[in-house]
Structures are given as structure tokens and as C-alpha cells.
Scaffold this motif. Structure first.
Motif, mmCIF file in Angstrom:
data_model
loop_
_atom_site.group_PDB
_atom_site.id
_atom_site.type_symbol
_atom_site.label_atom_id
_atom_site.label_comp_id
_atom_site.label_asym_id
_atom_site.label_seq_id
_atom_site.Cartn_x
_atom_site.Cartn_y
_atom_site.Cartn_z
ATOM 1 N N ALA A 225 -3.199 -4.883 -13.157
ATOM 2 C CA ALA A 225 -2.038 -4.081 -12.750
ATOM 3 C C ALA A 225 -1.789 -4.203 -11.248
ATOM 4 O O ALA A 225 -0.645 -4.259 -10.794
ATOM 5 N N ALA A 226 -2.886 -4.258 -10.473
ATOM 6 C CA ALA A 226 -2.756 -4.402 -9.021
ATOM 7 C C ALA A 226 -2.120 -5.735 -8.656
ATOM 8 O O ALA A 226 -1.302 -5.814 -7.725
ATOM 9 N N GLU A 227 -2.474 -6.796 -9.374
ATOM 10 C CA GLU A 227 -1.894 -8.103 -9.109
ATOM 11 C C GLU A 227 -0.384 -8.092 -9.321
ATOM 12 O O GLU A 227 0.358 -8.823 -8.658
ATOM 13 N N THR A 228 0.079 -7.238 -10.232
ATOM 14 C CA THR A 228 1.516 -7.131 -10.489
ATOM 15 C C THR A 228 2.221 -6.273 -9.453
ATOM 16 O O THR A 228 3.274 -6.667 -8.915
ATOM 17 N N TRP A 229 1.641 -5.111 -9.150
ATOM 18 C CA TRP A 229 2.368 -4.117 -8.367
ATOM 19 C C TRP A 229 2.067 -4.109 -6.876
ATOM 20 O O TRP A 229 2.928 -3.705 -6.080
ATOM 21 N N VAL A 230 0.891 -4.528 -6.445
ATOM 22 C CA VAL A 230 0.591 -4.533 -5.001
ATOM 23 C C VAL A 230 1.560 -5.436 -4.246
ATOM 24 O O VAL A 230 2.082 -5.038 -3.188
ATOM 25 N N PRO A 231 1.858 -6.664 -4.721
ATOM 26 C CA PRO A 231 2.856 -7.475 -4.014
ATOM 27 C C PRO A 231 4.228 -6.802 -3.932
ATOM 28 O O PRO A 231 4.939 -6.945 -2.928
ATOM 29 N N VAL A 232 4.599 -6.058 -4.975
ATOM 30 C CA VAL A 232 5.876 -5.331 -4.950
ATOM 31 C C VAL A 232 5.863 -4.261 -3.870
ATOM 32 O O VAL A 232 6.818 -4.124 -3.091
ATOM 33 N N LEU A 233 4.772 -3.491 -3.819
ATOM 34 C CA LEU A 233 4.668 -2.423 -2.821
ATOM 35 C C LEU A 233 4.625 -2.988 -1.402
ATOM 36 O O LEU A 233 5.244 -2.433 -0.483
ATOM 37 N N VAL A 234 3.905 -4.094 -1.218
ATOM 38 C CA VAL A 234 3.857 -4.722 0.101
ATOM 39 C C VAL A 234 5.231 -5.276 0.467
ATOM 40 O O VAL A 234 5.663 -5.205 1.627
ATOM 41 N N GLY A 235 5.957 -5.816 -0.527
ATOM 42 C CA GLY A 235 7.308 -6.280 -0.273
ATOM 43 C C GLY A 235 8.238 -5.150 0.126
ATOM 44 O O GLY A 235 9.070 -5.299 1.029
ATOM 45 N N ILE A 236 8.107 -3.995 -0.548
ATOM 46 C CA ILE A 236 8.899 -2.813 -0.160
ATOM 47 C C ILE A 236 8.571 -2.408 1.273
ATOM 48 O O ILE A 236 9.464 -2.076 2.060
ATOM 49 N N MET A 237 7.277 -2.440 1.609
ATOM 50 C CA MET A 237 6.877 -2.120 2.979
ATOM 51 C C MET A 237 7.525 -3.078 3.975
ATOM 52 O O MET A 237 8.056 -2.661 5.009
ATOM 53 N N ALA A 238 7.525 -4.380 3.657
ATOM 54 C CA ALA A 238 8.111 -5.373 4.558
ATOM 55 C C ALA A 238 9.607 -5.141 4.721
ATOM 56 O O ALA A 238 10.145 -5.188 5.833
ATOM 57 N N GLY A 239 10.296 -4.871 3.592
ATOM 58 C CA GLY A 239 11.723 -4.602 3.671
ATOM 59 C C GLY A 239 12.031 -3.352 4.466
ATOM 60 O O GLY A 239 12.941 -3.333 5.304
ATOM 61 N N ALA A 295 -8.266 -0.353 -3.778
ATOM 62 C CA ALA A 295 -8.007 0.149 -2.423
ATOM 63 C C ALA A 295 -8.169 -0.953 -1.383
ATOM 64 O O ALA A 295 -7.418 -1.012 -0.400
ATOM 65 N N LYS A 296 -9.138 -1.843 -1.578
ATOM 66 C CA LYS A 296 -9.371 -2.924 -0.613
ATOM 67 C C LYS A 296 -8.161 -3.842 -0.484
ATOM 68 O O LYS A 296 -7.935 -4.432 0.570
ATOM 69 N N LEU A 297 -7.384 -3.965 -1.554
ATOM 70 C CA LEU A 297 -6.222 -4.852 -1.516
ATOM 71 C C LEU A 297 -5.128 -4.338 -0.586
ATOM 72 O O LEU A 297 -4.225 -5.086 -0.207
ATOM 73 N N PHE A 298 -5.195 -3.056 -0.208
ATOM 74 C CA PHE A 298 -4.196 -2.472 0.689
ATOM 75 C C PHE A 298 -4.618 -2.521 2.159
ATOM 76 O O PHE A 298 -3.851 -2.098 3.023
#
Length: 482
Positions: A225-239, A295-298
Motif C-alpha cells: 500500500a505504501a508503494e502505491t500511496w507514498v509517491p502520491v503523497l510526496v507528489g502532492i507535497m511537491a505540488g 514511517a521510514k519511507l517518509f
């Protein structure tokens, strides 16, 4: 028994004495460095300002501006890096260095070559009787705001530097030109932001944390699930941060329209999502399927967010330190104040940038620990939600025309994730069959420290009136004495 041995008691007393002496020596050393900086500001200004009697006031204002800048660094910057330190994503030393560099860079690169003379149009400059009245008012506002920030840092309360200088300007303006000179509708909007800022920040941070819990942590295969959603959340952060930096941090260099701003946000999201997705997949490959691994992925995104927040803060809030100073410089040079805007000399900006960094390095750790550790327990996921909330809330408030405080937003975000955890824990406990003793124990287990909540809320409420009253008193004292 061994702990109560007389020898062990003596050793503990010696250790406590040494710790106290080390703390005292650090305090003296820090004070010495701060005084050296202010002396250097005095010497430089004295060598470059030779405009007769008004030059003396410029020199005094420069020293006060340097003092104000150090207090901003000691108090306000904690909101940018406190969550990263509290979550152990950054060490204290690493956080201080990153914040000092990016705060100074933001102030010098994008701090703005034009600063509003009277913050946000709160006071009408034409209402002042003469040039010297205006200079006294600005000096009183600057000194009062700095003293209030110093006191707030000493008691451990993160307060808004913007509200501090606003209160100072209002107090001095009323003392100098009467209550009619104040734009009271603007002050009403600022007062409303005391409530709006923390509520918005807390709500958005809590919603993102709830999303992470539902979509990642509640799943059986958390890493998938993290592999799916962490990139999305990081992308939202970047935007969000790209839009935040353009709107708040780079407004001196570029002011795109709304359509271009959205294109920047979506473009940043797409690029960072595409880059992050394989990186997260690779990082997750060697981790165990548990919460700590997620958590480490963040960690890396959280470090980046701390740096970006510091850059934007330096660009946006350096005006709180040098705005009144620049106003005094312009008044001393007989610049027309009717337009409400002034040119900002590079040496004035340098005082603000360097002062913020010095104040952060010398006195920032106290408030960093307060925001990152004392309010509620943070991990990388919770701290990431706080940082993301800060950027999104500022963007939303700017579009709505609401004068919000970045300090209130960030601290509100910390409270938001803490209260969400309390609510979810309480709901989970109701589903379990607990004994009476367990119910009593859980009822007294709070994840947010109420004492910190009351202290910070009280400091927020009295910031504008306290700095205003102090500024008015300083204006009367200085104008009558000279």
C-alpha cells in the motif's frame, strides 16, 4: 538499595552541578555571540550612515532590527523544523544547519526588494505629525515586537512574529496619531486568523494522517500500500510546495497568474510522482511489513519539506525584522512615505538574514523541542502531515484572502495529529471489553499535553495587545526623553 547509597547520591549531585554549570556556560557564550553580532551591526551602520542627526536613529534602528531578527530565528523557525526533529528524521544539529542555510537563502534571494512600510496597510503614514514622529513610532514597534518575542521564547511559547510586529505598529500608531489612524477592519481580519490558522492547519494535518492510517497502515500488506500511496503523497507535497514557494517565497522574482500557478502545481506533482515511485519501491524492498518501516519511507520527503519551509519562511517573514528598519531608513532619507512602499537596501536585508540564522543557532533548540517533542509524540508520518498541512493551508488562505500565521498553522497541525490519535484510540478502546481499572487508566492517558495547549493558546491571544501596549509605552518614553 544501591541507588540510595551515600556515594551514589553524591555522584548524582556532582553530575547535576556539572550539567548546571555547562548550561550556564552555554548561556553566557550564546549571549556573547549575540552581542558581538549586534556590535558588528552597530559598527557597520555607523560607518555607512552619516546623515547628521537622523543617522543616529538609523544606527539605533539597525541594532534593534538585528535583535528582532535573532528573536525571529529563536522563536518562529522552530515551526519549520520542530516536527522533523521530534520525529527523529533529523538530528538537532542537522536541522539547525539546514534551516539556517535555507532561511538565509530565502531572505537574500527572494526576500523582496520592496516592503510595505506599514505592515499590511494597518497604519496610515500620512497621519503622522512629522518625520521624527514616524521614526519614533517605527522604532517603538520594532523594539516592542522583539522584546515580546524574547519573552515568549524564554517561557517556551511559539508565537507569530507577524502578529507581534502588527501589534507593535498598532500600539505605536495609536500613541502617535490616535485610534483613527488604524485600519480596524484589517485588524479584525487578523484577530479572526488567531482562530482560523490553527483550526485549518490542524484539520488538514489530521485528514492526511487519517488517510495514511486508512489507506496504508490498516492494510494487511502495508508496504504494498505504501508503494502505491507514498509517491502520491510526496507528489502532492511537491505540488503544494512549488505553489507555496511561487506565491509566498518567490513573489519578488515572479508573479504568475492562477492558471500558470495550477500548471506549476500539477506539473511538479507529476514529475515528482514519476521519480518517487521507483525509489519508494526500491526502498521498501528490504523492509519488514510493519508501521515503523512505512514511517521510514517518509524521512527524505520530510527533510526536504523542512528545507523548503525554511526557504519560504526566510523569504516571507524577514520583512517582520527589517520592514520597520527599512521604513526608518527611508524616512531618514526624506523618501515620500505616502505610497506605503519603500526600497529595501541590501545591507538591511543582510541584517535580517544573518540575524535570523544566528538566533536560530543560538536559541532555537528550546522551541524546536517544544514543537517537535513536548506537545505530542511525532513520527515521520505525523510530521510529514504537519509540513504538508502548512503549505496547503497557506495556499488556501491566500486564495480566500485570509491573513493566516504560518506559526499558528504549523503548531495547529501538531495539535491536530495529536487529537486525531486520541480520538481514534478512544474509539478503539470502546470496542474492547475493559476492566474498570483499565478504563480509568486509559481515561487519564492523553496524547496531547493540555498544559502546552493552554500556554500556547494564551500566548497567541495576548500577542497583539501585549506588543501593542509595550510599543505605546516605548513610544511615549522615547519621544518624551528625546
Amino acid at each position: 538499595m544501591v541507588e540510595n547509597h551515600p556515594v551514589n547520591k553524591d555522584l548524582k549531585k556532582i553530575q547535576a552541578f556539572r550539567a548546571g554549570m555547562e548550561k550556564e556556560n552555554r548561556g553566557i557564550a550564546n549571549l556573547g555571540v549575540a552581542l558581538v553580532f549586534l556590535v558588528l551591526v552597530l559598527i557597520y551602520t555607523a560607518m555607512t550612515q552619516s546623515d547628521g542627526s537622523t543617522g543616529i536613529f538609523v544606527i539605533a534602528a539597525a541594532v534593534i532590527g538585528g535583535y528582532m531578527a535573532m528573536n525571529i530565528g529563536a522563536n518562529d523557525v522552530a515551526n519549520n523544523i520542530g516536527p522533523a526533529v521530534g520525529s527523529k528524521a533529523l538530528t538537532m544539529v542537522g536541522a539547525l544547519l539546514i534551516a539556517a542555510v535555507f532561511e538565509a537563502a530565502g531572505a537574500l534571494i527572494a526576500g523582496g526588494d520592496v516592503v510595505s512600510t506599514i505592515r499590511k496597510g494597518i497604519i496610515d503614514p500620512s497621519a503622522m505629525a512629522d518625520q521624527m514622529t514616524f521614526i519614533w513610532a517605527m522604532m517603538s514597534a520594532l523594539l516592542a515586537a522583539a522584546l515580546w518575542l524574547n519573552l515568549a521564547t524564554w517561557v517556551g511559547a511559539p508565537v507569530s512574529t507577524t502578529h507581534s510586529i502588527v501589534g507593535g505598529v498598532v500600539g505605536a500608531g495609536i500613541a502617535a496619531a490616535g485610534a483613527a489612524s488604524v485600519a480596524w477592519p484589517k485588524m479584525g481580519a487578523i484577530a479572526a486568523s488567531w482562530v482560523i490558522s490553527p483550526l485549518l492547519g490542524g484539520l488538514i494535518a489530521a485528514l492526511f494522517l487519517l488517510f495514511i492510517k486508512k489507506m496504508i497502515l490498516a492494510k494487511e500488506n502495508k508496504l504494498a500500500a505504501a508503494e502505491t500511496w507514498v509517491p502520491v503523497l510526496v507528489g502532492i507535497m511537491a505540488g503544494a510546495f512549488s505553489m507555496y514557494l511561487v506565491m509566498k517565497g518567490l513573489k519578488k522574482l515572479w508573479k504568475p497568474d492562477t492558471a500558470m500557478l495550477w500548471m506549476i502545481g500539477f506539473g511538479s506533482f507529476a514529475v515528482v510522482w514519476a521519480v518517487t515511485k521507483p525509489l519508494v519501491k526500491r526502498a521498501a524492498a528490504g523492509l519488514e511489513n510493519r508501521r515503523k518501516s512505512v514511517a521510514k519511507l517518509f524521512t527524505i520527503p520530510l527533510i526536504c519539506s523542512a528545507a523548503l519551509l525554511s526557504f519560504a519562511h526566510g523569504a516571507n517573514d524577514v520583512a517582520n525584522a527589517v520592514g520597520p528598519l527599512a521604513a526608518i531608513v527611508s524616512a531618514a532619507q526624506s523618501v515620500d512615505m505616502g505610497s506605503g512602499k519603500i526600497a529595501l537596501p541590501i545591507w538591511v536585508m543582510a541584517i535580517g538574514a544573518i540575524g535570523i540564522s544566528i538566533g536560530l543557532l543560538l536559541y532555537g533548540p528550546k522551541l524546536i523541542r517544544k514543537v517537535g517533542e513536548k506537545i505530542t509524540k511525532l513520527n515521520q508520518m505525523r510530521a510529514f502531515c504537519v509540513a504538508l498541512s502548512a503549505a496547503i493551508t497557506v495556499i488556501a488562505a491566500s486564495w480566500l484572502g485570509l491573513p493566516v500565521s504560518s506559526t499558528h498553522i504549523a503548531v495547529g497541525g501538531v495539535f491536530g495529529v495529536g487529537f486525531l490519535r486520541e480520538y481514534l484510540n478512544s474509539r478503539e478502546n470502546k470496542k474492547r471489553r475493559l476492566t474498570r481499572s483499565e478504563e480509568v487508566k486509559i481515561a487519564h492517558r492523553r496524547l496531547v499535553r493540555r498544559r502546552e495547549l493552554l500556554t500556547i493558546a494564551a500566548a497567541w491571544v495576548i500577542t497583539v495587545p501585549a506588543s501593542g501596549l509595550l510599543s505605546a509605552a516605548l513610544f511615549y518614553a522615547m519621544s518624551n526623553a528625546f
